[in-house]
Motif scaffolding. Structure first.
Motif, mmCIF file in Angstrom:
data_model
loop_
_atom_site.group_PDB
_atom_site.id
_atom_site.type_symbol
_atom_site.label_atom_id
_atom_site.label_comp_id
_atom_site.label_asym_id
_atom_site.label_seq_id
_atom_site.Cartn_x
_atom_site.Cartn_y
_atom_site.Cartn_z
ATOM 1 N N LEU A 193 -6.064 11.594 -5.173
ATOM 2 C CA LEU A 193 -7.203 12.349 -4.641
ATOM 3 C C LEU A 193 -7.040 13.843 -4.882
ATOM 4 O O LEU A 193 -8.005 14.536 -5.219
ATOM 5 C CB LEU A 193 -7.374 12.067 -3.142
ATOM 6 C CG LEU A 193 -7.929 10.696 -2.790
ATOM 7 C CD1 LEU A 193 -7.893 10.486 -1.282
ATOM 8 C CD2 LEU A 193 -9.335 10.527 -3.311
ATOM 9 N N ALA A 194 -5.819 14.350 -4.717
ATOM 10 C CA ALA A 194 -5.568 15.769 -4.965
ATOM 11 C C ALA A 194 -5.786 16.105 -6.434
ATOM 12 O O ALA A 194 -6.365 17.150 -6.769
ATOM 13 C CB ALA A 194 -4.145 16.132 -4.531
ATOM 14 N N ALA A 195 -5.341 15.230 -7.339
ATOM 15 C CA ALA A 195 -5.542 15.461 -8.769
ATOM 16 C C ALA A 195 -7.023 15.450 -9.121
ATOM 17 O O ALA A 195 -7.505 16.300 -9.879
ATOM 18 C CB ALA A 195 -4.788 14.404 -9.576
ATOM 19 N N LEU A 196 -7.766 14.500 -8.559
ATOM 20 C CA LEU A 196 -9.202 14.427 -8.816
ATOM 21 C C LEU A 196 -9.915 15.668 -8.283
ATOM 22 O O LEU A 196 -10.770 16.250 -8.968
ATOM 23 C CB LEU A 196 -9.785 13.169 -8.177
ATOM 24 C CG LEU A 196 -11.283 12.960 -8.354
ATOM 25 C CD1 LEU A 196 -11.628 12.778 -9.819
ATOM 26 C CD2 LEU A 196 -11.750 11.784 -7.535
ATOM 27 N N LEU A 197 -9.563 16.096 -7.094
ATOM 28 C CA LEU A 197 -10.182 17.281 -6.505
ATOM 29 C C LEU A 197 -9.863 18.524 -7.333
ATOM 30 O O LEU A 197 -10.730 19.367 -7.572
ATOM 31 C CB LEU A 197 -9.692 17.465 -5.068
ATOM 32 C CG LEU A 197 -10.305 18.609 -4.278
ATOM 33 C CD1 LEU A 197 -11.802 18.446 -4.171
ATOM 34 C CD2 LEU A 197 -9.682 18.694 -2.907
ATOM 35 N N THR A 198 -8.633 18.645 -7.807
ATOM 36 C CA THR A 198 -8.247 19.776 -8.653
ATOM 37 C C THR A 198 -9.030 19.765 -9.961
ATOM 38 O O THR A 198 -9.544 20.799 -10.401
ATOM 39 C CB THR A 198 -6.736 19.734 -8.938
ATOM 40 O OG1 THR A 198 -6.033 19.767 -7.684
ATOM 41 C CG2 THR A 198 -6.297 20.893 -9.794
ATOM 42 N N PHE B 185 0.842 -1.189 0.000
ATOM 43 C CA PHE B 185 0.000 0.000 0.000
ATOM 44 C C PHE B 185 0.880 1.241 0.000
ATOM 45 O O PHE B 185 1.803 1.374 0.800
ATOM 46 C CB PHE B 185 -0.904 0.005 1.236
ATOM 47 C CG PHE B 185 -1.756 1.217 1.348
ATOM 48 C CD1 PHE B 185 -2.740 1.476 0.425
ATOM 49 C CD2 PHE B 185 -1.575 2.116 2.386
ATOM 50 C CE1 PHE B 185 -3.534 2.603 0.519
ATOM 51 C CE2 PHE B 185 -2.359 3.241 2.494
ATOM 52 C CZ PHE B 185 -3.341 3.481 1.562
ATOM 53 N N ARG B 186 0.595 2.164 -0.944
ATOM 54 C CA ARG B 186 1.375 3.400 -1.046
ATOM 55 C C ARG B 186 0.430 4.582 -0.818
ATOM 56 O O ARG B 186 -0.278 5.011 -1.730
ATOM 57 C CB ARG B 186 2.033 3.489 -2.410
ATOM 58 C CG ARG B 186 3.030 2.361 -2.632
ATOM 59 C CD ARG B 186 3.695 2.461 -3.955
ATOM 60 N NE ARG B 186 2.693 2.359 -5.023
ATOM 61 C CZ ARG B 186 2.960 2.457 -6.307
ATOM 62 N NH1 ARG B 186 4.189 2.667 -6.702
ATOM 63 N NH2 ARG B 186 2.006 2.350 -7.201
ATOM 64 N N PRO B 187 0.415 5.114 0.406
ATOM 65 C CA PRO B 187 -0.528 6.186 0.717
ATOM 66 C C PRO B 187 -0.270 7.467 -0.071
ATOM 67 O O PRO B 187 -1.195 8.218 -0.345
ATOM 68 C CB PRO B 187 -0.350 6.414 2.220
ATOM 69 C CG PRO B 187 0.960 5.805 2.559
ATOM 70 C CD PRO B 187 1.213 4.729 1.570
ATOM 71 N N TRP B 188 0.991 7.725 -0.463
ATOM 72 C CA TRP B 188 1.280 8.959 -1.204
ATOM 73 C C TRP B 188 0.655 8.936 -2.588
ATOM 74 O O TRP B 188 0.204 9.956 -3.094
ATOM 75 C CB TRP B 188 2.780 9.200 -1.299
ATOM 76 C CG TRP B 188 3.359 9.593 0.033
ATOM 77 C CD1 TRP B 188 4.184 8.840 0.817
ATOM 78 C CD2 TRP B 188 3.111 10.789 0.752
ATOM 79 N NE1 TRP B 188 4.463 9.509 1.967
ATOM 80 C CE2 TRP B 188 3.817 10.727 1.960
ATOM 81 C CE3 TRP B 188 2.354 11.927 0.495
ATOM 82 C CZ2 TRP B 188 3.790 11.737 2.903
ATOM 83 C CZ3 TRP B 188 2.333 12.944 1.441
ATOM 84 C CH2 TRP B 188 3.040 12.842 2.619
ATOM 85 N N VAL B 189 0.596 7.774 -3.213
ATOM 86 C CA VAL B 189 -0.042 7.669 -4.527
ATOM 87 C C VAL B 189 -1.539 7.938 -4.391
ATOM 88 O O VAL B 189 -2.134 8.645 -5.214
ATOM 89 C CB VAL B 189 0.226 6.280 -5.147
ATOM 90 C CG1 VAL B 189 -0.554 6.092 -6.438
ATOM 91 C CG2 VAL B 189 1.709 6.090 -5.388
ATOM 92 N N LEU B 190 -2.128 7.390 -3.350
ATOM 93 C CA LEU B 190 -3.551 7.639 -3.097
ATOM 94 C C LEU B 190 -3.794 9.119 -2.838
ATOM 95 O O LEU B 190 -4.744 9.708 -3.377
ATOM 96 C CB LEU B 190 -4.017 6.803 -1.909
ATOM 97 C CG LEU B 190 -5.467 6.975 -1.475
ATOM 98 C CD1 LEU B 190 -6.430 6.570 -2.590
ATOM 99 C CD2 LEU B 190 -5.745 6.171 -0.220
ATOM 100 N N LEU B 191 -2.953 9.738 -2.033
ATOM 101 C CA LEU B 191 -3.107 11.155 -1.717
ATOM 102 C C LEU B 191 -2.955 12.019 -2.971
ATOM 103 O O LEU B 191 -3.749 12.943 -3.199
ATOM 104 C CB LEU B 191 -2.072 11.566 -0.668
ATOM 105 C CG LEU B 191 -2.163 12.996 -0.148
ATOM 106 C CD1 LEU B 191 -3.494 13.212 0.567
ATOM 107 C CD2 LEU B 191 -1.018 13.297 0.769
#
Length: 63
Positions: free
Chosen positions: A42-47, A33-39
């Protein structure tokens, strides 16, 4: 006095369950599990959604 943790399975059934769990059936190798990829995702989707909402607002004359 009542036993605080009564057995739910007989010894034979518990042995079957233990054998099944140790057999590896339905076990799948997973990537770590790579939390930074998930973060970042999510930031890209929100942007992207924010930019889309700004575009819609500008085309409708709200902004």
């Amino acid at each position: 006095m009542l036993d605080p943790s009564p057995k739910k399975l007989s010894d034979e059934d518990q042995a079957k369950v233990d054998r099944y769990l140790q057999s590896g059936v339905n076990s799948v190798e997973r990537k770590p599990f790579r939390p930074w990829v998930l973060l970042l995702g999510l930031a890209a989707l929100l942007t992207l959604l924010s930019l889309l909402s700004l575009y819609i607002a500008q085309t409708k004359g709200v902004v």
